[in-house]
Design a protein around this motif. Structure first.
Motif, PDB file in Angstrom:
ATOM      1  N   SER A   3     -28.206  12.175  -2.131  1.00 14.97           N
ATOM      2  CA  SER A   3     -29.437  12.017  -2.912  1.00 14.97           C
ATOM      3  C   SER A   3     -29.381  12.830  -4.190  1.00 14.97           C
ATOM      4  N   ALA A  40     -21.319  10.919 -10.543  1.00 13.62           N
ATOM      5  CA  ALA A  40     -20.438  11.467 -11.566  1.00 13.62           C
ATOM      6  C   ALA A  40     -19.011  10.911 -11.498  1.00 13.62           C
ATOM      7  N   TYR A  52     -30.927  31.401 -15.313  1.00 15.71           N
ATOM      8  CA  TYR A  52     -29.570  31.293 -14.776  1.00 15.71           C
ATOM      9  C   TYR A  52     -28.595  31.363 -15.924  1.00 15.71           C
ATOM     10  N   LEU A  83     -24.522  30.482 -16.811  1.00  9.04           N
ATOM     11  CA  LEU A  83     -23.437  29.658 -16.280  1.00  9.04           C
ATOM     12  C   LEU A  83     -22.168  29.909 -17.095  1.00  9.04           C
ATOM     13  N   GLY A 126     -27.624   9.008  -6.620  1.00  2.00           N
ATOM     14  CA  GLY A 126     -27.978   8.425  -5.323  1.00  2.00           C
ATOM     15  C   GLY A 126     -29.438   8.006  -5.291  1.00  2.00           C
ATOM     16  N   ASN A 168     -22.746   8.200  -2.975  1.00  2.00           N
ATOM     17  CA  ASN A 168     -23.028   9.172  -4.040  1.00  2.00           C
ATOM     18  C   ASN A 168     -22.322  10.492  -3.721  1.00  2.00           C
ATOM     19  N   THR A 193     -30.510  21.136 -16.359  1.00  2.01           N
ATOM     20  CA  THR A 193     -31.709  21.708 -16.972  1.00  2.01           C
ATOM     21  C   THR A 193     -32.009  21.031 -18.309  1.00  2.01           C
ATOM     22  N   LEU A 203     -14.954   9.971   4.608  1.00  2.00           N
ATOM     23  CA  LEU A 203     -15.943   9.014   5.121  1.00  2.00           C
ATOM     24  C   LEU A 203     -15.298   7.682   5.499  1.00  2.00           C
ATOM     25  N   ALA A 214     -20.403  11.839 -15.509  1.00  2.00           N
ATOM     26  CA  ALA A 214     -21.338  12.907 -15.131  1.00  2.00           C
ATOM     27  C   ALA A 214     -22.465  13.074 -16.139  1.00  2.00           C
ATOM     28  N   GLY A 215     -23.387  13.967 -15.769  1.00  2.00           N
ATOM     29  CA  GLY A 215     -24.585  14.202 -16.579  1.00  2.00           C
ATOM     30  C   GLY A 215     -25.701  13.312 -16.055  1.00  2.00           C
ATOM     31  N   PRO A 240     -25.962  14.743   7.385  1.00  3.99           N
ATOM     32  CA  PRO A 240     -24.657  14.459   6.763  1.00  3.99           C
ATOM     33  C   PRO A 240     -23.985  13.259   7.420  1.00  3.99           C
ATOM     34  N   ARG A 289     -26.599  18.430  -6.906  1.00  3.86           N
ATOM     35  CA  ARG A 289     -26.388  19.526  -7.853  1.00  3.86           C
ATOM     36  C   ARG A 289     -27.716  19.972  -8.479  1.00  3.86           C
ATOM     37  N   ALA A 291     -30.921  24.688  -9.632  1.00  2.74           N
ATOM     38  CA  ALA A 291     -29.529  25.069  -9.431  1.00  2.74           C
ATOM     39  C   ALA A 291     -28.603  24.469 -10.482  1.00  2.74           C
ATOM     40  N   ILE A 309     -25.333   7.161   0.447  1.00  2.00           N
ATOM     41  CA  ILE A 309     -24.886   8.441   1.009  1.00  2.00           C
ATOM     42  C   ILE A 309     -24.992   9.489  -0.084  1.00  2.00           C
TER      43      ILE A 309
HETATM   44  C1  LIG Z   1     -24.722  24.006 -12.846  1.00  2.00           C
HETATM   45  C2  LIG Z   1     -24.778  22.620 -13.441  1.00  2.00           C
HETATM   46  C3  LIG Z   1     -25.511  22.403 -14.593  1.00  2.00           C
HETATM   47  C4  LIG Z   1     -25.621  21.117 -15.127  1.00  2.00           C
HETATM   48  N1  LIG Z   1     -26.400  20.924 -16.235  1.00  2.00           N
HETATM   49  C5  LIG Z   1     -26.636  19.666 -16.666  1.00  2.00           C
HETATM   50  C6  LIG Z   1     -27.608  19.438 -17.660  1.00  2.00           C
HETATM   51  O1  LIG Z   1     -28.255  20.365 -18.150  1.00  2.00           O
HETATM   52  N2  LIG Z   1     -27.841  18.141 -18.038  1.00  2.00           N
HETATM   53  C7  LIG Z   1     -27.168  17.097 -17.479  1.00  2.00           C
HETATM   54  O2  LIG Z   1     -27.439  15.939 -17.848  1.00  2.00           O
HETATM   55  N3  LIG Z   1     -26.235  17.292 -16.521  1.00  2.00           N
HETATM   56  C8  LIG Z   1     -25.976  18.549 -16.096  1.00  2.00           C
HETATM   57  N4  LIG Z   1     -25.077  18.759 -15.088  1.00  2.00           N
HETATM   58  C9  LIG Z   1     -24.362  17.606 -14.520  1.00  2.00           C
HETATM   59  C10 LIG Z   1     -25.248  16.847 -13.548  1.00  2.00           C
HETATM   60  O3  LIG Z   1     -26.018  17.754 -12.817  1.00  2.00           O
HETATM   61  C11 LIG Z   1     -24.423  16.051 -12.573  1.00  2.00           C
HETATM   62  O4  LIG Z   1     -23.438  15.283 -13.228  1.00  2.00           O
HETATM   63  C12 LIG Z   1     -25.292  15.124 -11.729  1.00  2.00           C
HETATM   64  O5  LIG Z   1     -26.471  15.771 -11.305  1.00  2.00           O
HETATM   65  C13 LIG Z   1     -24.486  14.656 -10.548  1.00  2.00           C
HETATM   66  O6  LIG Z   1     -25.252  13.730  -9.830  1.00  2.00           O
HETATM   67  P1  LIG Z   1     -24.588  12.796  -8.739  1.00  2.00           P
HETATM   68  O7  LIG Z   1     -25.458  11.594  -8.621  1.00  2.00           O
HETATM   69  O8  LIG Z   1     -23.156  12.553  -9.041  1.00  2.00           O
HETATM   70  O9  LIG Z   1     -24.748  13.558  -7.370  1.00  2.00           O
HETATM   71  P2  LIG Z   1     -24.609  15.049  -6.844  1.00  2.00           P
HETATM   72  O10 LIG Z   1     -25.593  15.905  -7.510  1.00  2.00           O
HETATM   73  O11 LIG Z   1     -23.199  15.453  -6.825  1.00  2.00           O
HETATM   74  O12 LIG Z   1     -25.137  14.839  -5.363  1.00  2.00           O
HETATM   75  C14 LIG Z   1     -24.363  14.244  -4.353  1.00  2.00           C
HETATM   76  C15 LIG Z   1     -25.156  14.383  -3.077  1.00  2.00           C
HETATM   77  O13 LIG Z   1     -24.410  13.794  -2.005  1.00  2.00           O
HETATM   78  C16 LIG Z   1     -24.624  14.585  -0.857  1.00  2.00           C
HETATM   79  N5  LIG Z   1     -23.533  14.348   0.091  1.00  2.00           N
HETATM   80  C17 LIG Z   1     -22.209  14.557  -0.109  1.00  2.00           C
HETATM   81  N6  LIG Z   1     -21.517  14.203   0.990  1.00  2.00           N
HETATM   82  C18 LIG Z   1     -22.435  13.758   1.878  1.00  2.00           C
HETATM   83  C19 LIG Z   1     -22.334  13.234   3.204  1.00  2.00           C
HETATM   84  N7  LIG Z   1     -21.150  13.113   3.828  1.00  2.00           N
HETATM   85  N8  LIG Z   1     -23.481  12.862   3.838  1.00  2.00           N
HETATM   86  C20 LIG Z   1     -24.698  12.962   3.234  1.00  2.00           C
HETATM   87  N9  LIG Z   1     -24.827  13.465   1.976  1.00  2.00           N
HETATM   88  C21 LIG Z   1     -23.711  13.841   1.313  1.00  2.00           C
HETATM   89  C22 LIG Z   1     -24.630  16.007  -1.379  1.00  2.00           C
HETATM   90  O14 LIG Z   1     -25.236  16.902  -0.461  1.00  2.00           O
HETATM   91  C23 LIG Z   1     -25.414  15.831  -2.665  1.00  2.00           C
HETATM   92  O15 LIG Z   1     -26.792  15.999  -2.433  1.00  2.00           O
HETATM   93  C24 LIG Z   1     -24.943  20.037 -14.521  1.00  2.00           C
HETATM   94  C25 LIG Z   1     -24.175  20.253 -13.378  1.00  2.00           C
HETATM   95  C26 LIG Z   1     -24.101  21.522 -12.831  1.00  2.00           C
HETATM   96  C27 LIG Z   1     -23.304  21.732 -11.580  1.00  2.00           C
END
Ligand SMILES: Cc1cc2nc3c(=O)[nH]c(=O)nc-3n(C[C@H](O)[C@H](O)[C@H](O)COP(=O)(O)OP(=O)(O)OC[C@H]3O[C@@H](n4cnc5c(N)ncnc54)[C@H](O)[C@@H]3O)c2cc1C
Length: 519
Positions: free
Chosen positions: A26, A483, A390, A392, A30, A292, A72, A302, A489-490, A260, A56, A69, A24
């Protein structure tokens, strides 16, 4: 819901799959889990709420500008290589990673500037320019981060801390490294100059942690950067996400965008647990689910009503959550060729501002900023003669500061742009497109608890065994990735979380589910 109302398992290959898995979300975590599961022989469906994968790491395309977004700064590329190598492929066939140097340019409001580079002689030269007396201390600090890296990243980074005994085994090493000390306190033991202390302390902010109280285990990020450097994918982070999504589909996985997940019901069938995923159309049955999605959303929405979920939800509500972010994306009709790709602009306050961001109940008036200028590495991110940016600003999450972001966002963005004039002269007059993302957007678009940008805060008491586990202890067949689980995270963190989670799944499902049922 009856089992008869559920879509039948879909044998997608000639050979029997090891089982059916749903992922759940991507985000990087994920997608990495989906690739691993598919490589392990699970017939895997990845559900994504949005119209593009990445979470993210979403991509906006406005007026010919490409805006990544979120992430980077791409570090530790070997974890991405490994995802491809699982199926005998190469990352280079999917995306090209371009090295970035300097890794960061750091600038302070008093005019001091520091180019943070990966090679030791270059870095030492930069330190000597600011304070020659800190060169020796830096060398000892670097050696310390190398040791933390060996323990915290190489040995424990992708190990799932499912039992307290795993934590007990790691405890002596953590105690030896004085993991109870913060990053800033640790850096300060080696380095005296305040600018340099900040230069080697800011990294926890990249994963949602306060340098003043995040465990010094996170100094390992310095060694990761020294060892491998920092990269930027050609075409942006979005190109890396598209590459991973393509790899998943090349492996036979199914990515369902704009889908979703609303609820997951847990049923027992022939002695085995099944997860029934409802996402629009007909509910589908899976042997396991890897969530995820935001970890609080996972339990509060969920899995609502499933025994064990309410207890997890309450526990999460008692935990500390990372700060949020205000992100302003803007494109200009002129270039700023003297910039670095990544610039950190420290404001006049460091410790006070961090306290306001992590514990304050209001939006601070001053800020420390991260400025992203990807056109420096890849001019294709903007139309000819333009620059894609961007900027931040870390801000309190909504649980601490209930700011009305609809009201505040435009003015806050204007104040940031005004302050950027010192670095980007004439920027306000050169902007041709602009959009922002606020804590309220994190809450709404990612269902992020408190609008947190990085999930559960990376504090020692919320690390490893004390973080939400990669495998839920109460709900059989539910796993977490991303995360909110270990290691955190990261991009390298969440990609390693997929390894920890999928290694656990591989041992929980050693053979095909049908064989297990028969045996
Ligand atoms: C602005 C910003 C800058 C960053 N810069 C860096 C960087 O430079 N380097 C670095 O290493 N890290 C960086 N990070 C941190 C990093 O981006 C995140 O820790 C990481 O990408 C999170 O990945 P994740 O796998 O937890 O999923 P997420 O990116 O949180 O994705 C979760 C996904 O689940 C989906 N979802 C949620 N609920 C549902 C549902 N009910 N049904 C279907 N889909 C669902 C969402 O739509 C989303 O697509 C940054 C974060 C941000 C916000």
């Amino acid at each position: 819901m009856t089992v008869a109302a559920v879509a039948p398992a879909r044998p997608s290959r000639e050979h029997a799959a090891r089982g059916r898995a749903a992922v759940i979300g991507s985000g990087f975590g994920g997608l990495a889990a989906a690739i691993r599961l598919q490589s392990l022989g699970f017939d895997t469906v990845c559900y994504e709420a949005h119209d593009k994968p990445g979470g993210r790491a979403y991509v906006y395309e406005d007026a010919g500008f490409t805006f990544d977004a979120g992430p980077t700064v791409i570090t530790a590329p070997h974890c991405l290589e490994e995802l491809c190598e699982l199926s005998g492929r190469r990352l280079a066939d999917y995306v090209r990673l371009l090295p970035v140097s300097p890794l960061y340019r750091l600038q302070w409001s008093d005019g001091v500037s520091f180019d943070y580079v990966a090679d030791e002689p270059g870095l030492v030269e930069q330190i000597r320019r600011i304070n020659p007396g800190d060169v020796e201390g830096y060398r000892r600090f670097a050696d310390f981060t190398r040791q933390v890296f060996a323990k915290g990243y190489e040995e424990l980074g992708a190990v799932p801390f499912l039992n307290f005994s795993d934590m007990i085994r790691a405890a002596p090493a953590l105690a030896r490294l004085r993991a109870d000390r913060s990053v800033y306190a640790t850096v300060s033991r080696f380095i005296k100059d305040e600018h340099l202390r900040q230069a080697f302390s800011f990294h926890p902010l990249l994963v949602g942690g306060n340098p003043l109280d995040t465990s010094c285990v996170y100094t390992l990020i310095h060694w990761i950067e020294r060892k491998w450097g920092v990269f930027f994918p050609e075409g942006g982070t979005g190109a890396l996400i598209r590459g991973l999504a393509r790899l998943f589909s090349d492996l036979g996985g199914s990515l369902r965008l704009n889908t979703p997940v609303e609820r997951v019901a847990v049923q027992t069938e022939g002695g085995r647990t099944k997860h029934v995923v409802s996402a629009g159309g007909l509910p589908e049955r899976f042997d396991l689910v890897v969530s995820n999605a935001d970890v609080h959303h996972t339990y509060a929405t969920l899995y609502r009503g499933v025994p064990g979920a309410a207890r997890r939800q309450r526990r999460l509500e008692r935990m500390s959550w990372s700060m949020s972010l205000f992100v302003l994306y803007f494109g200009t009709n002129r270039r700023y060729p003297d910039l670095a790709h990544h610039t950190i602009l420290f404001g006049p306050r460091f410790q006070g501002l961090l306290r306001d961001i992590f514990r304050g109940s209001h939006l601070p008036e001053d800020f420390s900023l991260y400025l992203h200028a990807p056109t420096i590495t890849d001019p294709g991110m903007a139309p000819d003669g333009g620059e894609s940016f961007y900027v931040l600003s870390p801000v309190p999450h909504l649980g601490n500061a209930a700011i009305d972001w609809d009201e505040a966002a435009e003015g806050y963005g204007d104040a940031i742009l005004e302050s950027l004039e010192a670095h980007l002269p004439g920027v306000r007059g050169a902007i041709v497109t602009r959009r922002h993302f606020t804590p309220a957007d994190f809450a709404e678009k990612f269902r992020a608890h408190h609008g947190s940008a990085f999930s559960v805060a990376p504090q020692l008491t919320q690390t490893a065994y004390f973080r939400p586990h990669n495998r839920d202890p109460d709900i059989p067949g539910l796993y977490l990735v991303g995360a909110g689980t270990h290691p955190g995270a990261g991009v390298p963190g969440v990609v390693n979380s997929a390894k920890a989670t999928c290694d656990t799944i591989a041992s929980d499902f050693p053979v095909a589910v049908d064989e297990l049922a028969a045996g």
